[in-house]
Design an enzyme around this catalytic site. Sequence first.
Site, PDB file in Angstrom:
ATOM      1  N   GLU A   1      41.361  44.560  30.137  1.00  0.00           N
ATOM      2  CA  GLU A   1      41.479  43.565  31.214  1.00  0.00           C
ATOM      3  C   GLU A   1      42.004  42.242  30.673  1.00  0.00           C
ATOM      4  O   GLU A   1      42.794  41.548  31.310  1.00  0.00           O
ATOM      5  CB  GLU A   1      40.109  43.334  31.870  1.00  0.00           C
TER       6      GLU A   1
ATOM      7  N   THR B   1      47.529  39.862  38.437  1.00  0.00           N
ATOM      8  CA  THR B   1      46.233  39.178  38.404  1.00  0.00           C
ATOM      9  C   THR B   1      46.374  37.795  37.765  1.00  0.00           C
ATOM     10  O   THR B   1      45.777  36.820  38.229  1.00  0.00           O
ATOM     11  CB  THR B   1      45.204  40.033  37.630  1.00  0.00           C
TER      12      THR B   1
HETATM   13  N1  HSE Z   1      37.863  39.294  39.378  1.00  0.00           N
HETATM   14  C1  HSE Z   1      39.243  39.503  39.082  1.00  0.00           C
HETATM   15  C2  HSE Z   1      40.067  38.479  39.846  1.00  0.00           C
HETATM   16  C3  HSE Z   1      39.623  40.895  39.512  1.00  0.00           C
HETATM   17  O1  HSE Z   1      39.813  38.321  41.036  1.00  0.00           O
HETATM   18  O2  HSE Z   1      40.941  37.843  39.269  1.00  0.00           O
HETATM   19  C4  HSE Z   1      41.046  41.234  39.240  1.00  0.00           C
HETATM   20  O3  HSE Z   1      41.168  42.076  38.148  1.00  0.00           O
END
Ligand code: HSE
Length: 309
Positions: free
Chosen positions: A128, A181
Amino acid sequence: MNEIKLFCPASVANVSCGFDVLGFCLEPIGDEMIIRKTSKKGIHIIKIEGQKLPLETQKNVAGVAGLALLEDYPCDHGFEIEIYKGIKAGSGIGSSAASSAGAVFGINELMGKPLNRNELIKYAMKGEELASGSAHADNVSPVLKGGFTVVRCSKTPDVISLPSPSELHATIIHPKIELRTSDARAVLKKKINLEKAVEQWGNLAALVSGLCTNDYDLIGRSLVDVVIEPHRSALIPGFKELKKAAIDSGALGCGISGSGPSVFALSRGRETALRVQEEMNNTFKKFNIEYELHLSKINSKGIQIISSK
Ligand code: HSE
């Protein structure tokens, strides 16, 4: 065991009021991965189908997650990975999480399971971090553990599984535009207003309580995001209209799935979820953007082994 084939499901992170801490696992959408032992040390991504993604280990989320695991648990052989993507990158339903979690899960199985699913979270988070610049655990946790999860702490991961009320159904619409993201995080303010924070954590605590007590009305009242959605919704064409359509057709709540562009709605019962799906379909077809719709129960299992030999 020399080879393992996995189903690595998609997931919905944030769930409106739980930015970076709350998530749940989906049933029908996911990737498949084959991981096998090889005499060549290290991690080798030998095939990716369904998406154009880097094969270089250091540039691939499955690669870096696997390497992080091998750094702590050295091995006298290596691992080959094949990835069959069913989840589009930049879709908001946990594409990088499925690959990162799948890699560490599969390698751990082939090493004889030195770690449990909880302990694998911190390694999956490395993927991530590569994908978005932030090591959040709200997608990888439900992928590894199934159901709903809440991340109490991500520095030394402390992740708690929450109950999933049995009638809960998710409707997902995925507009086929890519929203990275990292870009969706860049629009967020680093500081938030105290009044908004109070509202947000009230909703989050109440949502957790609603999940624990099967209180569907409370779940509906709590699916509110006053911190993130106001900034990100502008990046998603038709968001306001989709949300109205979902709520008007009976959904408990509706919000951005992860960092978008997918949008999720939660409903009580399949019939309502189908109606919500139909209305989201009617609403979005006017936008001239390709999209996919999915209906899912909450996947309580997370990653599943399809076969091994
Ligand atoms: N919590 C993260 C965001 C999830 O909203 O950026 C996306 O991978």
